[in-house]
Design a protein around this motif. Sequence first.
Motif, PDB file in Angstrom:
ATOM      1  N   LYS A   1       0.847  -1.184   0.000  1.00 20.05           N
ATOM      2  CA  LYS A   1       0.000   0.000   0.000  1.00 20.05           C
ATOM      3  C   LYS A   1       0.885   1.237   0.000  1.00 20.05           C
ATOM      4  CE  LYS A   1      -4.178   1.785   2.209  1.00 20.05           C
ATOM      5  NZ  LYS A   1      -5.137   1.609   3.336  1.00 20.05           N
ATOM      6  N   TYR A   2       0.602   2.141  -0.926  1.00 18.09           N
ATOM      7  CA  TYR A   2       1.392   3.373  -1.070  1.00 18.09           C
ATOM      8  C   TYR A   2       2.875   3.073  -1.246  1.00 18.09           C
ATOM      9  CZ  TYR A   2      -2.931   5.302   0.867  1.00 18.09           C
ATOM     10  OH  TYR A   2      -4.248   5.626   1.084  1.00 18.09           O
ATOM     11  N   GLY A   3       3.164   1.995  -1.975  1.00 18.30           N
ATOM     12  CA  GLY A   3       4.542   1.652  -2.258  1.00 18.30           C
ATOM     13  C   GLY A   3       5.277   0.984  -1.124  1.00 18.30           C
ATOM     14  N   GLU A   4       4.613   0.718  -0.012  1.00 21.99           N
ATOM     15  CA  GLU A   4       5.243   0.090   1.153  1.00 21.99           C
ATOM     16  C   GLU A   4       4.633  -1.292   1.395  1.00 21.99           C
ATOM     17  OE1 GLU A   4       7.763   1.230   2.959  1.00 21.99           O
ATOM     18  OE2 GLU A   4       7.929   3.044   1.738  1.00 21.99           O
ATOM     19  N   LEU A   5       5.489  -2.254   1.760  1.00 21.75           N
ATOM     20  CA  LEU A   5       4.997  -3.596   2.081  1.00 21.75           C
ATOM     21  C   LEU A   5       4.198  -3.559   3.376  1.00 21.75           C
ATOM     22  CD1 LEU A   5       8.108  -5.848   1.296  1.00 21.75           C
ATOM     23  CD2 LEU A   5       6.165  -5.330  -0.174  1.00 21.75           C
ATOM     24  N   LEU A   6       3.061  -4.238   3.371  1.00 20.95           N
ATOM     25  CA  LEU A   6       2.218  -4.292   4.569  1.00 20.95           C
ATOM     26  C   LEU A   6       2.635  -5.415   5.510  1.00 20.95           C
ATOM     27  CD1 LEU A   6      -1.308  -3.735   2.953  1.00 20.95           C
ATOM     28  CD2 LEU A   6       0.175  -2.045   4.052  1.00 20.95           C
ATOM     29  N   TYR A   7       3.451  -6.348   5.001  1.00 22.60           N
ATOM     30  CA  TYR A   7       3.822  -7.511   5.800  1.00 22.60           C
ATOM     31  C   TYR A   7       5.307  -7.826   5.608  1.00 22.60           C
ATOM     32  CZ  TYR A   7      -1.248  -7.927   5.418  1.00 22.60           C
ATOM     33  OH  TYR A   7      -2.591  -7.654   5.442  1.00 22.60           O
ATOM     34  N   ASP A   8       5.861  -8.491   6.621  1.00 22.80           N
ATOM     35  CA  ASP A   8       7.248  -8.960   6.531  1.00 22.80           C
ATOM     36  C   ASP A   8       7.317 -10.356   5.922  1.00 22.80           C
ATOM     37  OD1 ASP A   8       8.577  -6.718   8.008  1.00 22.80           O
ATOM     38  OD2 ASP A   8       7.249  -7.411   9.607  1.00 22.80           O
ATOM     39  N   SER A   9       6.263 -11.140   6.122  1.00 27.66           N
ATOM     40  CA  SER A   9       6.243 -12.516   5.613  1.00 27.66           C
ATOM     41  C   SER A   9       4.827 -12.858   5.164  1.00 27.66           C
ATOM     42  CB  SER A   9       6.693 -13.517   6.691  1.00 27.66           C
ATOM     43  OG  SER A   9       7.971 -13.182   7.188  1.00 27.66           O
ATOM     44  N   ILE A  10       4.750 -13.787   4.207  1.00 27.19           N
ATOM     45  CA  ILE A  10       3.455 -14.278   3.722  1.00 27.19           C
ATOM     46  C   ILE A  10       3.493 -15.796   3.719  1.00 27.19           C
ATOM     47  CG2 ILE A  10       1.873 -14.397   1.758  1.00 27.19           C
ATOM     48  CD1 ILE A  10       2.763 -11.644   0.923  1.00 27.19           C
ATOM     49  N   ILE A  11       2.435 -16.411   4.225  1.00 30.34           N
ATOM     50  CA  ILE A  11       2.288 -17.866   4.211  1.00 30.34           C
ATOM     51  C   ILE A  11       1.048 -18.197   3.396  1.00 30.34           C
ATOM     52  CG2 ILE A  11       1.969 -19.947   5.611  1.00 30.34           C
ATOM     53  CD1 ILE A  11       3.314 -18.479   7.917  1.00 30.34           C
ATOM     54  N   ILE A  12       1.229 -18.934   2.303  1.00 36.58           N
ATOM     55  CA  ILE A  12       0.107 -19.283   1.424  1.00 36.58           C
ATOM     56  C   ILE A  12      -0.289 -20.727   1.685  1.00 36.58           C
ATOM     57  CG2 ILE A  12      -0.705 -19.409  -0.951  1.00 36.58           C
ATOM     58  CD1 ILE A  12       1.421 -17.415  -1.738  1.00 36.58           C
ATOM     59  N   LEU A  13      -1.408 -20.922   2.351  1.00 35.28           N
ATOM     60  CA  LEU A  13      -1.967 -22.253   2.605  1.00 35.28           C
ATOM     61  C   LEU A  13      -3.154 -22.479   1.672  1.00 35.28           C
ATOM     62  CD1 LEU A  13      -1.861 -22.354   6.538  1.00 35.28           C
ATOM     63  CD2 LEU A  13      -0.178 -23.214   4.908  1.00 35.28           C
ATOM     64  N   ALA A  14      -2.913 -22.231   0.402  1.00 39.52           N
ATOM     65  CA  ALA A  14      -3.959 -22.379  -0.617  1.00 39.52           C
ATOM     66  C   ALA A  14      -3.340 -23.038  -1.838  1.00 39.52           C
ATOM     67  CB  ALA A  14      -4.553 -21.013  -0.964  1.00 39.52           C
ATOM     68  N   PRO A  15      -3.034 -24.331  -1.749  1.00 36.05           N
ATOM     69  CA  PRO A  15      -2.270 -24.978  -2.823  1.00 36.05           C
ATOM     70  C   PRO A  15      -2.994 -25.073  -4.154  1.00 36.05           C
ATOM     71  CG  PRO A  15      -3.050 -26.601  -1.235  1.00 36.05           C
ATOM     72  CD  PRO A  15      -3.327 -25.266  -0.636  1.00 36.05           C
ATOM     73  N   SER A  16      -4.301 -25.222  -4.131  1.00 33.94           N
ATOM     74  CA  SER A  16      -5.019 -25.454  -5.385  1.00 33.94           C
ATOM     75  C   SER A  16      -5.692 -24.199  -5.937  1.00 33.94           C
ATOM     76  CB  SER A  16      -6.076 -26.552  -5.174  1.00 33.94           C
ATOM     77  OG  SER A  16      -7.005 -26.165  -4.172  1.00 33.94           O
ATOM     78  N   VAL A  17      -5.367 -23.034  -5.379  1.00 36.26           N
ATOM     79  CA  VAL A  17      -6.004 -21.803  -5.857  1.00 36.26           C
ATOM     80  C   VAL A  17      -5.587 -21.530  -7.303  1.00 36.26           C
ATOM     81  CG1 VAL A  17      -4.134 -20.316  -4.996  1.00 36.26           C
ATOM     82  CG2 VAL A  17      -6.429 -19.383  -5.298  1.00 36.26           C
ATOM     83  N   GLN A  18      -6.546 -21.100  -8.107  1.00 29.92           N
ATOM     84  CA  GLN A  18      -6.283 -20.801  -9.517  1.00 29.92           C
ATOM     85  C   GLN A  18      -6.134 -19.315  -9.778  1.00 29.92           C
ATOM     86  OE1 GLN A  18      -5.595 -23.033 -11.791  1.00 29.92           O
ATOM     87  NE2 GLN A  18      -5.997 -24.757 -10.409  1.00 29.92           N
ATOM     88  N   ALA A  19      -6.634 -18.496  -8.874  1.00 31.02           N
ATOM     89  CA  ALA A  19      -6.497 -17.044  -9.017  1.00 31.02           C
ATOM     90  C   ALA A  19      -6.719 -16.409  -7.649  1.00 31.02           C
ATOM     91  CB  ALA A  19      -7.497 -16.494 -10.030  1.00 31.02           C
TER      92      ALA A  19
END
Length: 443
Positions: free
Chosen positions: A76-94
Amino acid sequence: QTFQHYFKQTNLSTMAIRFALLFLLISVAACKPRTLVILENILTKETHSTFLADLAAKDQEITYKYATDSGLTIKKYGELLYDSIIILAPSVQAFGNAITPADFLDFVDEGGNLIMTANDKVGEPIREIAAEVGLEVDEPGTAVIDHMNYDVADTGNHVLIVAGDFTSTEVIVGASPSPVLFHGVGMAADSENPLVIDILRASDTAYSHSPDQDILEYPLAIGSSLLLVAGMQARNNARVVVFGSHDMLSDKLYNAQAQTVASTTSQEAGNRGFVSAVADWALKRNGDLRFSAIKHNKVGEEPSDAAYRITDDVEYSIIIEEMRSGKWAPFQAKDVQVEFVRIDPFVRLFLVPDSAGNFKVSFKVPDVYGVFQFKVDYDRTGYTHLFSTTQVSVRPFRHTEYERFIPSAYPYYASAFSMMGGVIVFSFLFLYHKDTKPAAKTE
């Protein structure tokens, strides 16, 4: 009036205390690393509750979003909102809010950490992100199969396997991890990417293929070249971890017993300890290095900005700390080196640490003057890259600093004085030598 004055004064004091406490709470919250957990659906919170509870205990400020959430935002506004991201959505298509794999890759490029899980229904976004970090995830519908090391609970296609070929880097997987249960898709590393780390490899008898189809083509990978869990530490020290098994993090396998078909005894699966250790590494709660308090000076003197003289005895020290379970602690290693560099290193020595993480070494400045650097370049698997340079000048002797008689010049002194002595002797003999005239012959 006195009562009202006291009442007002008490209210002001109470408000001041409340504002101070509020400010303290905001400051503490701001210090916590911010982690975004992207869930595939509402059931993930139930099937992976133990993993999420362990994550909450790691002193993280956690935000939960669903993969298709229209409010999903990374920056947001060119700044990262998070230090880390964990994606527990293996089958997501979009992803929601038009978030693309490129956005996650930009997140890593800007220093963010990323953890992903895959399974036999892996979606194209997960495969695309993995491919960009040097990992090829096998196609949907495939699974890792091992007919020699499958778990006794698997009476079908032998896709629930017991794996124990971990990387030897303790900072990533912990000390002596127990064998884990794995049910998921295999991966292969890009041989041209030196940044990929084989965290968990399959056994020599494993391969990746569709369990319900005949093998007509060579599989993606077989044996130890088949990766079950892999990581990557980028050159900016951002970390990415891909678990080939979404179920590996589930409560079901956390609480299961592991027993290969060839074994007669079972033991508790090491999934929880292994996943927790890898997550600690990926979130930089382990293996993060920092340095401070660099000092250099002549032996026995205080640090100063004055140039060193050739052949001076100098000492160099640097304090190095590592993140250990989320807290900074003195770093202990015997392979940290310092180089004294002009264009090429003239001196390369191992630094000796003490219990406080203060690394020291003493050496003699080479008999070469110029602009030098004290350089520490520590790059080891599992640790962030530590790089420090400190520039100093080295001057030659002043004309008043040379010895009156240089021992190495004694042969030249001897030859000069011997020549002068020879000239004196020759001169004396030449001046005072008189030839005797032969006696005249008489008739």
